[in-house]
Design a protein around this motif. Sequence first.
Motif, short mmCIF file in Angstrom:
data_model
loop_
_atom_site.label_atom_id
_atom_site.label_comp_id
_atom_site.label_asym_id
_atom_site.label_seq_id
_atom_site.Cartn_x
_atom_site.Cartn_y
_atom_site.Cartn_z
N TRP A 180 0.84 -1.20 0.00
CA TRP A 180 0.00 0.00 0.00
C TRP A 180 0.87 1.23 0.00
N ALA B 200 -10.36 5.59 -8.34
CA ALA B 200 -10.70 4.16 -8.26
C ALA B 200 -9.59 3.30 -8.84
N PHE B 201 -9.00 3.74 -9.94
CA PHE B 201 -7.91 3.00 -10.59
C PHE B 201 -6.72 2.89 -9.66
N LYS C 175 -6.67 3.19 -6.40
CA LYS C 175 -7.03 2.37 -5.24
C LYS C 175 -6.98 0.89 -5.58
N SER C 176 -7.39 0.52 -6.79
CA SER C 176 -7.36 -0.88 -7.20
C SER C 176 -5.94 -1.42 -7.27
N HIS C 177 -4.96 -0.51 -7.38
CA HIS C 177 -3.55 -0.91 -7.39
C HIS C 177 -2.87 -0.58 -6.06
N HIS C 178 -3.67 -0.44 -5.01
CA HIS C 178 -3.18 -0.20 -3.64
C HIS C 178 -2.40 1.10 -3.53
#
Length: 379
Positions: free
Chosen positions: A18, A310-311, A313-316
């Motif tokens: 993260w 969103a993109f 976040k989807s990749h941490h």
Amino acid sequence: MRSTARVQFTPPAPAHDWLPVARPHMPPASAIAPYLDHIDASRHYSNFGPLVCELEKRLAERLGPDAHAVTASSGTSALLLALMALNLPKGSVCALPSWTFVATAHAVLAAGLTPWFIDVDAETAMLDPQMCQTVLSRAPGEVRALIPVCAHGAPLDVEGWAQFQARTGVRVVVDAAAAHDSLTEAPFPMAVSVHATKSLGVGEGGYIVCPNADFALRVRMLSSFGFNGTRESQMVALNAKMSEYAAAVALSAMDNWASTRLLYQQTAFKLRIALKDVPQVQFQEGWGLRWVSSVCVVRVPQEALMPLIAFLKSHHIDSRQWWGDGCHTSRAFTDILRDTLPNTEHLAATTLGLPYCATMDDAQVARLTGLLQSFFQDA
């Protein structure tokens, strides 16, 4: 002799991959220790002790021989004290941008003034002195004070605001919470935060710089029960002093400011270079080149903002809409009068904070910028 015993605790572990949007850069304990030894020896812990006085001296010296500095318990209390020191009639109208952190509005209300939200310039994301002079004609009453905000640490048009104050008689107090680096002079009161999230990280604290010794004395009295050398309270005031312990951390941070600033600047250079061919990501003017802060705030196309969040976040990868939809949308301020705010509303739909810190390594920079390149190439 200080005890070496340590309190044992285990903080929650974040996901190993993260990437947070920010990471404080604070002085290590070893750098603070000599100042703590000074506190142990002096047994002076608050009430404008020797470390606080030394810190105020050093902060003032950064801005020239005519500057004065007074420390405070937080950046918000620093702004509140500066507003209180104007000694304006209760209920006086104070104009401020809605494009700011909520602390600005809280300080205005706590000072007993009537806040009035106005719009910022579309390019700089800050109040413009020429624009504000025109806007004053639409005010709900006589505007007695106005608060320009240094957006995310950006430098202020000092000359423009000095001329505005001279032309209009409106008192200017600057919310320079994130602008420790970009301040070069203080022709009017400027309130700075040294919260852990700021470039000069202390933990919690703030300071006011101003050009007038009498004003500085009034701020000092307002921060300490209205006292001035005696136990008689001479004005309604607060207890908003900085402790010697906070000053110890601040002095250590000042000792290492040049190297801290360089770390922030080097990381900013890396981000700028990696994204030079991604025109959809627009950095603040001069960020990382002429001035630094502890955050990286960019502009992106409006239609890309929410998909990008969103993109990532989807990749941490974390991101943040630092000032949300504008201060005027907070529940605490829904009844506050406001002018039309089209630029604020557009900024809310196009502004995003990206991961950035002084110790961001090359792999983290490459990971973030690679994903941004991919997102906009595929968009």
